[in-house]
Scaffold this motif. Structure first.
Motif, PDB file in Angstrom:
ATOM      1  N   LYS A 156      37.638 -40.326 -20.565  1.00  0.00           N
ATOM      2  CA  LYS A 156      36.556 -41.051 -21.223  1.00  0.00           C
ATOM      3  C   LYS A 156      36.432 -42.489 -20.720  1.00  0.00           C
ATOM      4  CE  LYS A 156      36.575 -38.385 -25.526  1.00  0.00           C
ATOM      5  NZ  LYS A 156      36.827 -38.417 -26.993  1.00  0.00           N
ATOM      6  N   ASP A 157      37.552 -43.174 -20.560  1.00  0.00           N
ATOM      7  CA  ASP A 157      37.520 -44.576 -20.123  1.00  0.00           C
ATOM      8  C   ASP A 157      36.986 -44.696 -18.695  1.00  0.00           C
ATOM      9  OD1 ASP A 157      38.521 -45.325 -22.554  1.00  0.00           O
ATOM     10  OD2 ASP A 157      40.589 -45.596 -21.854  1.00  0.00           O
ATOM     11  N   ILE A 158      37.414 -43.807 -17.822  1.00  0.00           N
ATOM     12  CA  ILE A 158      36.951 -43.826 -16.434  1.00  0.00           C
ATOM     13  C   ILE A 158      35.448 -43.583 -16.377  1.00  0.00           C
ATOM     14  CG2 ILE A 158      37.006 -42.495 -14.284  1.00  0.00           C
ATOM     15  CD1 ILE A 158      40.009 -42.216 -14.650  1.00  0.00           C
ATOM     16  N   ILE A 159      34.979 -42.615 -17.148  1.00  0.00           N
ATOM     17  CA  ILE A 159      33.553 -42.278 -17.145  1.00  0.00           C
ATOM     18  C   ILE A 159      32.730 -43.420 -17.721  1.00  0.00           C
ATOM     19  CG2 ILE A 159      31.824 -40.692 -18.075  1.00  0.00           C
ATOM     20  CD1 ILE A 159      34.033 -38.514 -17.991  1.00  0.00           C
ATOM     21  N   GLU A 160      33.219 -44.020 -18.793  1.00  0.00           N
ATOM     22  CA  GLU A 160      32.488 -45.137 -19.399  1.00  0.00           C
ATOM     23  C   GLU A 160      32.421 -46.325 -18.446  1.00  0.00           C
ATOM     24  OE1 GLU A 160      30.105 -47.230 -21.665  1.00  0.00           O
ATOM     25  OE2 GLU A 160      30.653 -45.128 -22.001  1.00  0.00           O
ATOM     26  N   ASN A 161      33.495 -46.579 -17.719  1.00  0.00           N
ATOM     27  CA  ASN A 161      33.482 -47.670 -16.744  1.00  0.00           C
ATOM     28  C   ASN A 161      32.478 -47.390 -15.628  1.00  0.00           C
ATOM     29  OD1 ASN A 161      34.803 -50.143 -15.462  1.00  0.00           O
ATOM     30  ND2 ASN A 161      35.098 -48.620 -13.871  1.00  0.00           N
ATOM     31  N   MET A 162      32.394 -46.144 -15.191  1.00  0.00           N
ATOM     32  CA  MET A 162      31.428 -45.788 -14.147  1.00  0.00           C
ATOM     33  C   MET A 162      30.004 -45.992 -14.651  1.00  0.00           C
ATOM     34  SD  MET A 162      31.330 -42.332 -11.824  1.00  0.00           S
ATOM     35  CE  MET A 162      30.172 -42.216 -10.443  1.00  0.00           C
TER      36      MET A 162
END
Length: 247
Positions: A156-162
Motif C-alpha cells: 500500500k505504501d509503495i503504491i500510494e507513493n507512486m
C-alpha cells in the motif's frame, strides 16, 4: 538540451544502465541497485518529464535510444548492460537494434520488443482523448492496473507513493509518453546481443501470451515471477536472482 536526466559516477567498473517505466523514476531501482554497486558503475536515466527530466510535448522511443548512444559516446562508455522496465524496456529494445555495439546485454523487465497490439493502441488513443479532463483519474486507474490484488494489500505504501509522485507530472509528459509508446515500431528480428525477458505471471499490462510468442520467435531466455507489472518494486530480490550479467 537532453530529453532525459542522467546520474552517473565512474569508478572504472562495468556499467549497468537502469531505465524505469511510464510513471516511474530512478528511485524505483533503489532496492535492487544497492546490491549491484560493488560490482558495477550504475547509470540511472529518467524518461522525459519523469523525475528530474524536462517535460517534452513530443519524442519517439527511437529518439531516446539515440540520445543514450550519444551520452555513452560523450562519456567514453564503450558498452553497458541495459535493464529496462516496461517503457524503459521499449527504449532498450530500440537501442539493442540500433546500437548493438554498445551493449553487453539487454534485460527486458515486464517489457517486450514488439509494438503495441491494435487493442493496446486503441486504449492509448482513448486515454489521450480523456486525459485532458480526467488526468488524476487516469493516473490512478493506470497505477491500479500495474499491481495484482494481493500486491495492493501488501504494498500500500509503495503504491500510494507512486500515485503521489505521478500526480505531479504534467499533462504534456503523460500524453507524450502515451504517444511514444503507441507509435513505437516493432524491434522483433535478429538481435546480436543476449536478451533476457523477466515477466510477471499475473501481469495484466503485458499478457503472458505476448511474452511466450516473442520468446518462441526469437529464441531468447525468459524467467517468470509470480507477480504483476511492477516486479522491480514488489519482487526485487527475485528479479536480481534471475539476472546474470556477464561482460
Amino acid at each position: 538540451m537532453n530529453k532525459m536526466s542522467y546520474s552517473f559516477s565512474s569508478s572504472n567498473k562495468p556499467v549497468l544502465l537502469l531505465l524505469h517505466g511510464f510513471l516511474g523514476s530512478k528511485n524505483q531501482w533503489t532496492a535492487m541497485s544497492k546490491l549491484w554497486v560493488e560490482q558495477f558503475d550504475i547509470l540511472y536515466i529518467e524518461l522525459p518529464g519523469h523525475g528530474q527530466s524536462p517535460s517534452l510535448s513530443h519524442y519517439s522511443i527511437s529518439d531516446l535510444a539515440s540520445e543514450i548512444s550519444e551520452f555513452l559516446i560523450n562519456n567514453a562508455i564503450d558498452k553497458v548492460h541495459f535493464i529496462g522496465h516496461s517503457m524503459g524496456g521499449y527504449v532498450g529494445a530500440a537501442f539493442a537494434k540500433a546500437y548493438p555495439q554498445q551493449l553487453f546485454s539487454l534485460t527486458l523487465l515486464n517489457s517486450i520488443m514488439g509494438p503495441d497490439s491494435t487493442a493496446r493502441k486503441v486504449m492509448r488513443d482513448r486515454a489521450i482523448q480523456l486525459i485532458d479532463r480526467f488526468q488524476n483519474a487516469y493516473i490512478s486507474m493506470a497505477i491500479n492496473n500495474l499491481f495484482t490484488p494481493l500486491e495492493h494489500e501488501v504494498y500500500k505504501d509503495i503504491i500510494e507513493n507512486m500515485r503521489m509522485v505521478s500526480s505531479e507530472m504534467t499533462l504534456e509528459t503523460v500524453m507524450a509518453a502515451l504517444r511514444a509508446m503507441r507509435d513505437r515500431p516493432s524491434q522483433l528480428g535478429h538481435v546480436s546481443v543476449p536478451v533476457h525477458y523477466i515477466y510477471g505471471n499475473r501481469d495484466t499490462v503485458i499478457d503472458r501470451s505476448v511474452i511466450d510468442a516473442e520468446l518462441n520467435k526469437l529464441g531468447f531466455k525468459g524467467s517468470s515471477i509470480d507477480g504483476g507489472h511492477m516486479l522491480l518494486l514488489t519482487h526485487p530480490d527475485e528479479v536480481i536472482s534471475k539476472i546474470h550479467l556477464i561482460d
